[in-house]
Design an enzyme around this catalytic site. Structure first.
Site, short mmCIF file in Angstrom:
data_model
loop_
_atom_site.label_atom_id
_atom_site.label_comp_id
_atom_site.label_asym_id
_atom_site.label_seq_id
_atom_site.Cartn_x
_atom_site.Cartn_y
_atom_site.Cartn_z
N CYS A 248 0.81 -1.12 -0.03
CA CYS A 248 -0.12 -0.15 0.07
C CYS A 248 0.90 1.19 -0.07
O CYS A 248 1.94 1.42 0.75
CB CYS A 248 -0.87 -0.04 1.33
SG CYS A 248 -1.96 1.40 1.33
N ASP A 470 -15.70 22.23 13.62
CA ASP A 470 -15.11 21.24 12.53
C ASP A 470 -16.09 19.77 12.64
O ASP A 470 -15.40 18.74 13.43
CB ASP A 470 -13.76 21.16 12.87
CG ASP A 470 -13.01 20.02 11.90
OD1 ASP A 470 -13.57 19.65 10.94
OD2 ASP A 470 -11.93 19.73 12.32
N CYS A 497 -15.24 18.29 6.26
CA CYS A 497 -14.92 17.16 5.40
C CYS A 497 -15.92 16.64 4.39
O CYS A 497 -15.65 15.77 3.55
CB CYS A 497 -14.44 16.12 6.07
SG CYS A 497 -15.68 15.32 7.25
#
Length: 550
Positions: A248, A470, A497
Site C-alpha cells: 500500500c 469542525d 470534510c
C-alpha cells in the site's frame, strides 16, 4: 446510442395457489399455463387477509411460487462520459436523462448496465470501455480498482484537483443556494503518496478473489478451502471480505513489512485470522501510526487472549522493527471492531507518540483522533487561523474540538480558547496537549454544545467573538445550527470534510450570516474526499450605529 434489453430471472413471490385434482401438488394462478409446481409453506396464523387476494395470506397452509419470473435489464451501449458528479461518480446524459456512472472517467466511451432507472435520472455501472479518456494515466498501485481505497489514481493529480474544486463549487451553489464570494483555488498536496499517518489493517478468513482470478482457479481445479485468509483492507460492499495487500502506497514503510510479519507469524503457528461471520479467530486488526517527529506506534488487536503466542509475536516485532517506539495490544472479544470502549495495553514504550504542527506538539494516544495527513493538516489549520482574523483580544469557541488541535493551533493570537467535545477521552487529551504547549488560557469541556452553552456558561467563560466548528461528515445537527444563530458570534469559521452537508448548514446559517471567504484544501490525494473552509460574518451595523451588545 444503442439500448440493449437483457432478460434475467427473478423468483416470483406472492403468487396465489390453486389446487389441481389432476396434479398432486398445486398450480400458481398467474403461472398456470406453465404448470409450475408451488413450494409448500406454512403460514403464520396471525397474518390476516382474504383468501385468494394478493398481499393477504391464505389461512393454514400456503405456498410460494417456484417459477422464475423474467425481468428486463437495460444496458446502454457506447455512451460518452461527460463530467464528474458527487461521491466520485461520473455523469452522462442520454436523451435528456442524467446517468450517474460507477467505474468511468470523463471522456471514456462505455457500455453502462443500469442499476436504477427513474423517469429523469438513472444509476449504472460501466461494464465495458470502448475507448479510454485522454485524461487517464496508469495507476501506480497494483490493487487499484479492487481495494477501493484510492478511487482516482487513474487521473493525473492536476485533474483530481480540478474536479475537487468543481465538487465544492457545485455543492455550495446547488445545495446552499445563497450568495457566495469567489472560491479560492484549491490548496493541493506536495506529497501525493505515503501521506497518511494512520493505517488500519484487517486480518480475515474471508479473502476476496476478483472474478477473473476466481474463474482461473476454478478452471485449474484449485480450491480456496483451508486458505488462512487475507491481510489488508475490506472490500467495498463486502463486510466479510478482505483484499490481500502486497504494497500500500498510502503510508511510509515499514507499515507493509509489519503487516506481513504479523500475518506470517500467525500462519506459521497455525493461529487463525478473524472470521467476522462466526466471530472467532485470533489475529484481528492492526493499527499503525507514525509522525513527522520520527515516532512509530503499532497496536495489534486480538480476538482472544493467547498470552504465550501474543508475547512471542510482540517480541518478534520489536526485534524485527526497532523503529517501533510504542507497541500496544488490545483484546477485543466483541462482535464489532470499535475500540471506543476498550483499553489498549502498552507492551513497550510510552503508550503514545508525538506529532508537531508548526511549533505545537501533540500527544496522540491509540484512540485519539488526529488529522491523518499531517503536512496538509498544517495548511488546513493555517487557513482556519487566517479566516478567524484574530488580533489577541478575542474569545474563540472551538466546537467538535477533539484533542484540541485547532484551538491550540490558533491560541497564540487569541485571548481565550474554549473547546467543547462530546468524547471524554478526547477532552483528556486536549487538556494534556494544552499543558504540553504551555497554553494556560485554554479550557476544554465534555458535552454537547446545545446543552453546555447557556447563559451561566457564557457568564463564566465569556461569549464567543469567533466560533470554529469542525463537524464530522454528517455536518452539524439542526439544533446546533440554531444554537449558533442564537449565539450570533461576529465570525464563524466552518471547517468541513463534506461540502454537501456544509452547504446544507450554510443555507440555514444564512438567516444571520453571510459567507465571505471559501478555501478548499486537498487532504487526501487520489481519493474523492475534500476539505473546505468557509468564513461567515454577521452583517456589520452602518457606520455611526452601535450593534447589539452582549
Amino acid at each position: 446510442m444503442v439500448v440493449k434489453i437483457v432478460k434475467y430471472e427473478r423468483l416470483a413471490v406472492n403468487h396465489l395457489p390453486k389446487k389441481s385434482p389432476a396434479f398432486p401438488a398445486v398450480l400458481c394462478v398467474p403461472c398456470v399455463t406453465t404448470a409450475a409446481t408451488l413450494k409448500y409453506r406454512k403460514e403464520r396464523k396471525e397474518r390476516k387477509g382474504p383468501q385468494g387476494t394478493r398481499g393477504g395470506a391464505t389461512p393454514g397452509n400456503g405456498y410460494i411460487c417456484a417459477v422464475r419470473k423474467q425481468k428486463q435489464q437495460v444496458i446502454l451501449e457506447k455512451i460518452r462520459v461527460e463530467d464528474y458528479a458527487a461521491e466520485g461518480k461520473s455523469l452522462a446524459r442520454v436523451e435528456g436523462k442524467v446517468i450517474f456512472i460507477e467505474g468511468a472517467v470523463p471522456g471514456d466511451l462505455v457500455d453502462i448496465r443500469l442499476t436504477k432507472n427513474k423517469s429523469d435520472w438513472a444509476e449504472g455501472q460501466a461494464i465495458r470501455i470502448h475507448s479510454l479518456s485522454a485524461d487517464r494515466v496508469e495507476p501506480f498501485c497494483a490493487h487499484f480498482g479492487v481495494c477501493g481505497g484510492c478511487q482516482w489514481q487513474m487521473l493525473p493529480y492536476e485533474k483530481q484537483l480540478h474536479y475537487k474544486q468543481k465538487q465544492v463549487s457545485d455543492n455550495l451553489t446547488r445545495i446552499a443556494r445563497i450568495p457566495l464570494p469567489e472560491i479560492a483555488p484549491i490548496i493541493g498536496a506536495e506529497q501525493t503518496r505515503r501521506y497518511r499517518n494512520k493505517m488500519e489493517y484487517t486480518f480475515a478468513t474471508g479473502k476476496y478473489i476478483p472474478d477473473a482470478e476466481f474463474r482461473r482457479l476454478k478452471a485449474e481445479g484449485i480450491s480456496m478451502e483451508g486458505h488462512p485468509g487475507a491481510a489488508g483492507f475490506h472490500v467495498r460492499g463486502f463486510f466479510d471480505k478482505v483484499v490481500e495487500i502486497d504494497t500500500c502506497h498510502l503510508q511510509e514503510e515499514p507499515t507493509n513489512l509489519i503487516r506481513k510479519a504479523a500475518s506470517k507469524f500467525a500462519m506459521e503457528h497455525q493461529l487463525p485470522f478473524y472470521n467476522i461471520r462466526h466471530h472467532e479467530g485470533w489475529l484481528r486488526n492492526m493499527f499503525v501510526r507514525d509522525s513527522t517527529a520520527g515516532e512509530l506506534m503499532v497496536n495489534i488487536v486480538f480476538g482472544y487472549e493467547d498470552k504465550e503466542h501474543r508475547i512471542q509475536l510482540l517480541d518478534q516485532l520489536l526485534q524485527q522493527f526497532p523503529q517501533i517506539s510504542t507497541l500496544l495490544y488490545t483484546i477485543n472479544t466483541k462482535k464489532n471492531d470499535s475500540l471506543t470502549d476498550l483499553e489498549p495495553q502498552t507492551y513497550s514504550g510510552k503508550g503514545y507518540i508525538e506529532e508537531q504542527l508548526e511549533e505545537f506538539r501533540f500527544m496522540i494516544s491509540p484512540k485519539s483522533f488526529f488529522q491523518t495527513n499531517t503536512r496538509q493538516a498544517e495548511k488546513l489549520y493555517q487557513v482556519t487561523r487566517e479566516f478567524a482574523e484574530l488580533d489577541g483580544s478575542q474569545t474563540v469557541y472551538d466546537l467538535y474540538c477533539g484533542t484540541g488541535s485547532i484551538g491550540i493551533f490558533v491560541s497564540r493570537q487569541a485571548a481565550k480558547i474554549v473547546g467543547v467535545e462530546v468524547v471524554d477521552d478526547a477532552i483528556v487529551d486536549a487538556r494534556r496537549n494544552a499543558e504540553r504547549n504551555n497554553i494556560a488560557h485554554a479550557c476544554f469541556f465534555t458535552g454537547d454544545v446545545i446543552d453546555i452553552c447557556d447563559d451561566a456558561f457564557f457568564q463564566q467563560h465569556g461569549r464567543p467573538d469567533v466560533v470554529i466548528t469542525d463537524p464530522p461528515r454528517a455536518g452539524m445537527h439542526e439544533k446546533l445550527v440554531k444554537k449558533l444563530l442564537d449565539i450570533a458570534a461576529p465570525t464563524v469559521v466552518y471547517v468541513s470534510c463534506n461540502p454537501a452537508t456544509q452547504a446544507r448548514d450554510l443555507s440555514m446559517l444564512a438567516e444571520k450570516y453571510t459567507v465571505t471567504k471559501i478555501q478548499p484544501v486537498d487532504m487526501f490525494p487520489h481519493t474523492l474526499h475534500i476539505e473546505n473552509v468557509v468564513q461567515l460574518k454577521t452583517p456589520q451595523p452602518p457606520e455611526g450605529e452601535v450593534g447589539n451588545s452582549y
